[in-house]
Scaffold this motif. Structure first.
Motif, short mmCIF file in Angstrom:
data_model
loop_
_atom_site.label_atom_id
_atom_site.label_comp_id
_atom_site.label_asym_id
_atom_site.label_seq_id
_atom_site.Cartn_x
_atom_site.Cartn_y
_atom_site.Cartn_z
N ALA A 1 1.00 -0.52 14.92
CA ALA A 1 1.39 0.25 13.74
C ALA A 1 0.36 1.31 13.40
N LEU A 2 0.87 2.45 12.96
CA LEU A 2 0.06 3.57 12.49
C LEU A 2 0.31 3.73 11.00
N LEU A 3 -0.74 3.62 10.20
CA LEU A 3 -0.60 3.83 8.76
C LEU A 3 -0.98 5.26 8.41
N LEU A 4 -0.16 5.90 7.60
CA LEU A 4 -0.47 7.25 7.13
C LEU A 4 -0.55 7.24 5.61
N ILE B 1 0.85 -1.20 0.00
CA ILE B 1 0.00 0.00 0.00
C ILE B 1 0.88 1.24 0.00
N HIS B 2 0.49 2.22 -0.78
CA HIS B 2 1.22 3.48 -0.80
C HIS B 2 0.88 4.25 0.47
N SER B 3 1.68 4.03 1.49
CA SER B 3 1.38 4.61 2.79
C SER B 3 2.61 4.60 3.68
N ALA B 4 2.79 5.70 4.42
CA ALA B 4 3.84 5.69 5.44
C ALA B 4 3.35 4.81 6.59
N VAL B 5 4.29 4.23 7.33
CA VAL B 5 3.86 3.38 8.45
C VAL B 5 4.91 3.43 9.56
N GLY C 1 9.99 9.35 18.77
CA GLY C 1 9.69 8.17 19.57
C GLY C 1 8.96 7.06 18.84
N TRP C 2 8.46 7.31 17.62
CA TRP C 2 7.87 6.22 16.85
C TRP C 2 8.98 5.53 16.06
N ARG C 3 8.78 4.24 15.78
CA ARG C 3 9.75 3.53 14.94
C ARG C 3 9.28 3.59 13.49
N LEU C 4 10.16 4.03 12.63
CA LEU C 4 9.82 4.12 11.21
C LEU C 4 9.83 2.73 10.58
N LEU C 5 8.71 2.34 9.97
CA LEU C 5 8.74 1.12 9.16
C LEU C 5 9.00 1.48 7.70
N SER C 6 8.29 2.52 7.22
CA SER C 6 8.55 3.01 5.87
C SER C 6 7.82 4.33 5.67
N ASP C 7 8.38 5.21 4.88
CA ASP C 7 7.67 6.47 4.64
C ASP C 7 6.84 6.39 3.36
N GLU C 8 6.87 5.23 2.68
CA GLU C 8 6.29 5.17 1.35
C GLU C 8 5.48 3.89 1.09
N LEU C 9 5.96 2.75 1.61
CA LEU C 9 5.33 1.48 1.29
C LEU C 9 4.97 0.69 2.54
N THR C 10 3.69 0.39 2.68
CA THR C 10 3.26 -0.49 3.75
C THR C 10 3.13 -1.90 3.17
N GLN D 1 -5.04 3.13 -2.81
CA GLN D 1 -3.60 3.34 -2.64
C GLN D 1 -2.81 2.04 -2.73
N GLY D 2 -3.50 0.94 -3.00
CA GLY D 2 -2.81 -0.36 -3.06
C GLY D 2 -2.15 -0.54 -4.42
N PHE D 3 -0.86 -0.79 -4.43
CA PHE D 3 -0.17 -0.98 -5.71
C PHE D 3 -0.61 -2.28 -6.37
#
Lengths: 360, 301
Positions: B129-132, B118-122, B151-160, B257-259
């Motif tokens: 997890a918080l999806l943006l 998904i095209h989403s920051a997470v 304080g949040w851990r970055l999983l990705s700024d672009e792809l969930t 937003q899903g690729f």
């Protein structure tokens, strides 16, 4: 001439894959991806019971391909269904070609095959009607550029590609086998007259078995579309293996090719497929087809060229061969006074970076 | 061994030779490039990433190469190639680093089919997890960068990357791509974060990359449980406004937003349903980062 291609080797003998080192797996997966044949590799490994032996990292790529293939098959079936409805008013049935035909007819050639566009054949006299019907059902021109439009409409054997506005799928509507400007003049009406309804798929037709082979052969050995050359050769191989067991197939093949003015492309197809993919073709068939081949000297040169290019080599000589075949294909498509300006224009576009798919 | 263990010469030697094999989350990228902006950019943005031993299977062998013919010298260009394929038009050489980043995203979003992409920051906090998700320009990367340095851990700024069986999202920690005004805003917000020099006039305007925090790189194989979906929208001068959104609408927007949502068929539908079922969904209007970070930090677990 032997061809040094890991991909072909593993497609033909999947047991070879069990012995590969990780780096070799990487080149195999890359070659398979570039050739559009990862799905075929998956099928070959699976049907020989070797998939379990594939290490997890390359295995994951094979499984990704499975998902793509399943999805494309669904999409092709859906597309065929939409076409059937959109074109129901045509007087003469349209014929599914290539990949779409293989899927709908349930041929082994569809197994593990990746698809690009959907191709259909309509009667030339109904071309305008077909185009209008398709437009009414949401297909629009995918190449609005005036030059592209003229190129297709004046010279080619198909309409400029159409894209469906909602689904984004690409449709090629053919009215002939070869460009209008080509030297060989196969008669598409004969193909359509021999076409067969697909059992259980009302309103959908495919070419007769021999014609399917001829179409595949002329696509590859006349049109010179070698980007997916090995995939197309695998199609041919699969069609020959499948239909070869039907009574009368081999006896009809060569006479039909001559009748269609396609003896030469078939000759190249049979030789190359037998040599590269070990397609079982009886010696007397190859012998008979030799009569349609070029003079002896040229024949061995052409063999070398096709084997080099379809074998997927990356050496300088392989690339030179590919370039030569590209020129040859174009020279066969159109006479020089049309060809030279066309190639000049293509080079210009390529030089200024207008050839890639899209901006990021 | 990590990228920072290589001397500048060794790094350039690998990029120009056998390739630099970077492990990012569950994938191995092998990067080839003779271009200086790529070498400099990788040294600056990827120091903490593990290197894979030579000869290991790379999922994505990629190249960033000079332009062809005249374009090698005349207004020189960089081309991104994935296994010989050119997904984008060439770009000026100075934009080679953003081009590489877009290319790596392209690899994952076009090739990975055992995850719903998904095209989403997470981001993650306490395992949740918080999806943006958001359209370009909505301010998702800006907010993501601020959270990643709060304080949040970055999983990705672009792809969930969502699992197809269980509600779970996987990290793909890479530099955060900041655009235009958000570059300055973030430098002020997180002065300690390492940023690349902005590159101007790309198709997305000015772009600078912000290094992913070392902790998120170190924990690149640790999945998280999707808990919140927040659709951010930056509105200059607006006060923060976090509103609940129905799960149905959130589902439809995420699907858009899903690729590979369409390609996955039923499996994609089921995965997205499971994901949304476990999440509180919100629309979020914001302008001040401190306020936004505080509000999202107060979301119930």
């Amino acid at each position: 001439m032997s061809v040094d291609s890991l991909l072909i080797e593993c497609l033909l003998s999947p047991e070879r894959a069990a012995t590969l080192a990780p780096a070799e797996w990487e080149s195999l997966v890359c070659q398979g991806q570039a050739a559009g044949l990862l799905g075929r590799l998956l099928v070959a490994l699976e049907s020989s019971g070797r998939l379990e032996q594939v290490p997890p990292a390359p295995r994951r790529h094979l499984e990704w391909t499975r998902v793509v293939i399943e999805s494309q098959k669904r999409a092709v079936r859906w597309e065929a269904d939409c076409l059937r409805r959109a074109l129901a008013d045509l007087e003469q049935p349209f014929v599914l070609l290539k990949g779409a035909a293989y899927v709908l007819a349930g041929l082994p050639a569809a197994q593990g095959r990746l698809f690009g566009d959907v191709d259909i054949l309509v009667a030339r006299e109904e071309l305008a009607t077909a185009e209008a019907l398709l437009e009414r059902h949401g297909w629009v021109g995918a190449k609005p550029d005036a030059y592209d439009q003229r190129y297709f409409r004046d010279w080619m054997h198909e309409l400029p590609p159409l894209r469906h506005g909602a689904r984004g799928t690409i449709l090629d509507v053919h009215h002939g086998l070869l460009p209008v400007t080509a030297r060989l003049k196969p008669d598409a009406d004969r193909l359509r007259r021999a076409a067969r309804p697909i059992p259980g798929e009302e309103g959908l037709w495919t070419l007769a078995p021999v014609d399917m082979v001829l179409h595949a052969a002329c696509h590859l050995f006349h049109e010179g579309e070698f980007q997916r050359g090995l995939r197309d050769l695998m199609d041919l191989d699969s069609l020959l293996r499948h239909f070869g067991s039907e009574p009368g197939f081999w006896a009809d093949l060569i006479p039909r090719a001559r009748e269609m003015d396609l003896g030469r492309p078939l000759h190249y197809a049979l030789r190359t497929s037998a040599c590269l993919l070990a397609t079982p073709i009886a010696p007397e068939v190859l012998e008979a087809s030799n009569a349609d081949g070029p003079p002896a000297l040229l024949a061995s040169l052409m063999d070398q060229l096709f084997l080099r290019v379809l074998g997927g080599g990356e050496e300088r000589a392989d690339r030179a061969a590919a370039f030569f075949l590209y020129l040859r294909a174009h020279a066969q498509r159109m006479p020089p006074h049309l060809l030279l300006p066309h190639l000049a224009r293509k080079s210009w576009r390529a030089l200024f970076g207008l050839e890639a798919d899209s901006a990021p | 061994m990590i990228v920072a263990d290589l001397s500048p010469e060794e790094l350039r030697g690998r990029l120009g030779g056998a390739g630099l094999s970077l492990r990012v989350g569950a994938y191995l990228f092998r990067i080839h490039s003779p271009l200086e902006p790529v070498a400099r950019g990788l040294a600056l943005m990827y120091p903490d990433y593990p290197l894979a031993p030579e000869g290991e299977f790379a999922d994505f062998p990629v190249r960033v190469m000079p332009g062809r013919f005249l374009r090698r010298w005349l207004q020189p260009q960089a081309r991104f190639l994935a296994n010989g394929h050119l997904p984008f038009k060439p770009m000026p050489t100075c934009q080679a680093l953003p081009l590489l980043e877009w290319g790596l995203n392209w690899c994952v979003s076009n090739k990975v089919f055992d995850r719903l992409v998904i095209h989403s920051a997470v981001l993650e906090r306490k395992g949740l997890a918080l999806l943006l998700p958001g359209s370009p320009g909505a301010g998702k990367s800006t907010l993501c960068a601020a959270l990643a340095y709060s304080g949040w851990r970055l999983l990705s700024d672009e792809l969930t990357l969502a699992d197809l069986g269980v509600p779970r999202v996987y990290p793909l920690p890479r530099p955060i791509s900041l655009k235009n005004r958000s570059i300055g805003i973030l430098k002020e917000y997180a002065p300690g974060a390492v940023c690349s020099e902005p590159v101007h006039d790309t198709s997305k305007g000015s772009v600078a990359l912000m290094r992913a925090p070392a902790d998120s790189v170190a924990r690149a194989l640790e999945p998280a449980l999707p808990r919140w979906v927040v659709f951010p929208r930056y509105v200059a001068g607006a006060s923060s406004d976090l509103r609940p959104l129905s799960r149905g609408i959130a589902f439809m927007r995420l699907a858009e937003q899903g690729f590979n949502y369409g390609l996955l068929g039923r499996a994609g539908f089921d995965a997205l349903s499971d994901l949304v079922d476990g999440c509180d969904c919100h629309e979020f209007r914001y302008s001040r980062l401190e306020e936004a970070v505080a509000l999202l930090g107060a979301l119930d677990g």
